[in-house]
Design an enzyme around this catalytic site. Structure first.
Site, short mmCIF file in Angstrom:
data_model
loop_
_atom_site.label_atom_id
_atom_site.label_comp_id
_atom_site.label_asym_id
_atom_site.label_seq_id
_atom_site.Cartn_x
_atom_site.Cartn_y
_atom_site.Cartn_z
N ARG A 225 86.05 -12.23 -6.97
CA ARG A 225 87.13 -11.64 -6.18
C ARG A 225 86.94 -10.14 -6.14
NH1 ARG A 225 91.73 -15.60 -6.45
NH2 ARG A 225 90.54 -17.52 -6.66
N GLU A 227 88.63 -7.64 -6.27
CA GLU A 227 89.99 -7.19 -6.62
C GLU A 227 90.05 -5.67 -6.66
OE1 GLU A 227 92.65 -8.91 -7.04
OE2 GLU A 227 91.97 -10.96 -7.52
N ARG A 233 94.54 -7.96 -16.39
CA ARG A 233 94.38 -9.42 -16.21
C ARG A 233 93.56 -9.78 -14.97
NH1 ARG A 233 98.89 -7.87 -13.96
NH2 ARG A 233 99.75 -9.03 -12.21
N HIS A 234 92.92 -8.78 -14.34
CA HIS A 234 92.07 -9.06 -13.18
C HIS A 234 90.61 -8.69 -13.43
CE1 HIS A 234 95.95 -9.03 -10.96
NE2 HIS A 234 95.34 -9.98 -10.28
N GLU A 366 100.17 -15.40 -14.78
CA GLU A 366 99.81 -16.64 -14.08
C GLU A 366 98.50 -17.17 -14.65
OE1 GLU A 366 99.35 -16.31 -9.70
OE2 GLU A 366 97.69 -17.70 -10.02
N SER A 369 97.05 -22.04 -10.55
CA SER A 369 97.85 -22.41 -9.40
C SER A 369 97.20 -23.61 -8.73
CB SER A 369 98.05 -21.24 -8.45
OG SER A 369 96.87 -20.97 -7.78
N ARG A 417 92.14 -15.95 -18.60
CA ARG A 417 93.59 -15.83 -18.84
C ARG A 417 94.02 -16.82 -19.92
NH1 ARG A 417 96.28 -14.31 -13.18
NH2 ARG A 417 94.92 -12.55 -12.70
#
Ligand code: AMO
Length: 443
Positions: A225, A227, A233-234, A366, A369, A417
């Site tokens: 990603r 990001e 947390r990324h 999170e 998902s 995570r």
């Protein structure tokens, strides 16, 4: 014979025992151990050397009047992190850290570590994370990262055990792909021969297609990603644990997720006692089922806490932090507005503005998902159009829907995570060997 350096052809350094194998019962035995100098202390007449290998530590004791001169000479120059092998005799010794020590007959230096080392490998003088990451290979020898990556290993072992026991097959899908799945903004383009391609943001399309062939699949692989957000947390590259299940709904795969998390927490807390002690962390094995809150209930919770979010808006980080205080455990947020979810998530039949989707949370973070997927080709085409995505780019994915696509559901868990939860570590960069983020591409 106390060789300082020897030809590697002689293999005089070949170990007979790991440090953990050296027990008081071996008293009097000759052994060869190999590893790295963790500490060396000189008390005048006697030197203590702590040797580390992959299994632990052992004390090598060098009494100046009892070992030969060449050993003393070699020991004189030893420094932290020098790579050595030691041939010596095991001696039962109550005062030594594990009730046992090795008295050397020879020490071979296999390689010297350049001094001064950029960080303190004993961890007594903590260094800034960027200094540590710049010397990551050295940083990883410290006890704390050793414990983290042992926990990560055991967690992965438990994840695979769980999936095997539950009838999933492990798959590996391409990481160089032609289309975005999770939104165009966070895509990494790559040059693929004469064309443009992308690094996979998730195995989404492939795992969905594979339920036609295998029904229950899982993948543990890298996801990329681009990001922009530089948070704790990324990452730009993380490991995604994905499942997809035929003839299943969101609720079915939520049950798989909670059983998996309970299993992993139990296994890690049982198999990694020593590592958790090093990290001063305790894992509470969660009760299942986890609580389920609807998006609407979460909005109400937040309103009562003084944070107003309009229906249909995403929940910002600071609101999640508040939620984490209200719900300090694992919980699901379900029934998200369809507009907030990717095109492949199924809108509810009775209320299409709400989707059959969920996020799995731990406090405010999170973890996963997922949801029920659209398996009707016409509806999928409608959703792609609504999100302004080109049908041509999804040609092959849509084609799979002509081959008997069953109803299906799945999720993706961010492995790092989860490891943060299992270790109590707060910065995601600590739980991945060589983190990649907006500002870091090396080492
Ligand atoms: P999503 O985009 O929510 O869903 O990602 C799934 C999980 O992956 C983790 N994650 C990240 N971890 C570290 N750094 C990042 N930049 C990052 N981005 C995501 C999170 C997140 O919950 N295809 C869907 C899943 C599905 O529906 O099956 C997807 O990728 O823990």
């Amino acid at each position: 014979m106390g060789l300082e350096k020897t030809s590697s052809h002689a293999y005089l350094w070949k170990r007979t025992h790991y440090t953990s194998d050296i027990t008081p019962e071996l008293d009097g035995r000759e052994v060869i151990i190999a590893g790295w100098v963790r500490e060396i202390r000189d008390l005048g007449g006697i030197k203590f050397l702590v040797l580390k290998d992959k299994e632990g530590f052992i004390q090598v004791t060098i009494p100046k009047d009892k070992v030969n001169e060449s050993v003393i000479k070699v020991a004189e120059d030893l420094q932290r992190q020098d790579c050595i092998s030691v041939r010596g005799t095991v001696k039962k010794m109550d005062k030594a850290p594990r009730g046992v020590e090795v008295i050397p007959e020879s020490i071979i230096v296999l390689n010297r570590a350049k001094q001064p080392l950029p960080i303190d490998i004993t961890g007594k003088t903590p260094a800034d994370i960027d200094v540590r990451l710049d010397a990551r290979v050295l940083d990883l020898v410290r006890d704390e990262p050793q414990a983290i990556f042992r926990i990560r290993h055991v967690a992965l072992e438990a994840i695979r055990e769980f999936f095997s026991k539950n009838g999933f097959i492990e798959v590996h899908t391409p990481k160089i792909i032609a289309t975005a799945t999770e939104g165009g903004a966070s895509l990494f383009p790559v040059i693929y021969f004469e064309r443009e391609a992308f690094l996979a943001q998730s195995p989404q399309l492939y795992k969905e297609q594979l339920v036609i062939d295998f029904e229950k699949v899982y993948e543990i692989g890298p996801a990329f990603r681009a990001e922009k957000s530089h948070t704790r947390r990324h990452l730009a590259e993380f490991i995604s644990v994905d499942i997809e299940m035929a003839f299943a709904t969101a609720e079915d795969v939520m049950e798989v997720a909670e059983r998996l998390l309970q299993y992993v927490c139990r296994v890690v807390s049982e198999r990694c006692r020593k590592e958790l002690e090093i990290l001063k962390h305790k894992i509470d094995v969660p009760q299942i089922p986890f609580k389920r809150f609807t998006y609407d209930e979460i909005l109400n919770d937040l309103r009562e806490a003084g944070i107003k979010i309009n229906w249909g808006e995403d929940i910002p980080t600071m609101a999640f932090r508040t939620l984490g205080k209200l719900h300090p455990y694992f919980y699901f947020i379900v029934d998200w507005p369809t507009q907030l979810k990717p095109f492949y998530i199924k809108p509810r039949d009775d209320k299409p503005e709400i989707s059959e989707s969920f996020d799995l949370m731990w406090h405010w973070v999170e973890i996963a998902s997922g949801g029920t997927r659209i398996h009707d080709k016409e509806l999928l085409i409608k959703r792609l159009k609504e999100q302004n995505l080109s049908l041509e780019s999804f040609k092959y994915h849509l084609q799979a829907f002509d081959y008997g696509m069953p109803p299906h559901a799945g999720w993706g868990i961010g492995l790092e995570r989860l490891i943060m939860v299992l270790t109590g570590i707060r910065n995601i960069r600590e739980v991945i060997l060589f983190p990649r983020d907006r500002f870091r591409l090396t080492p």
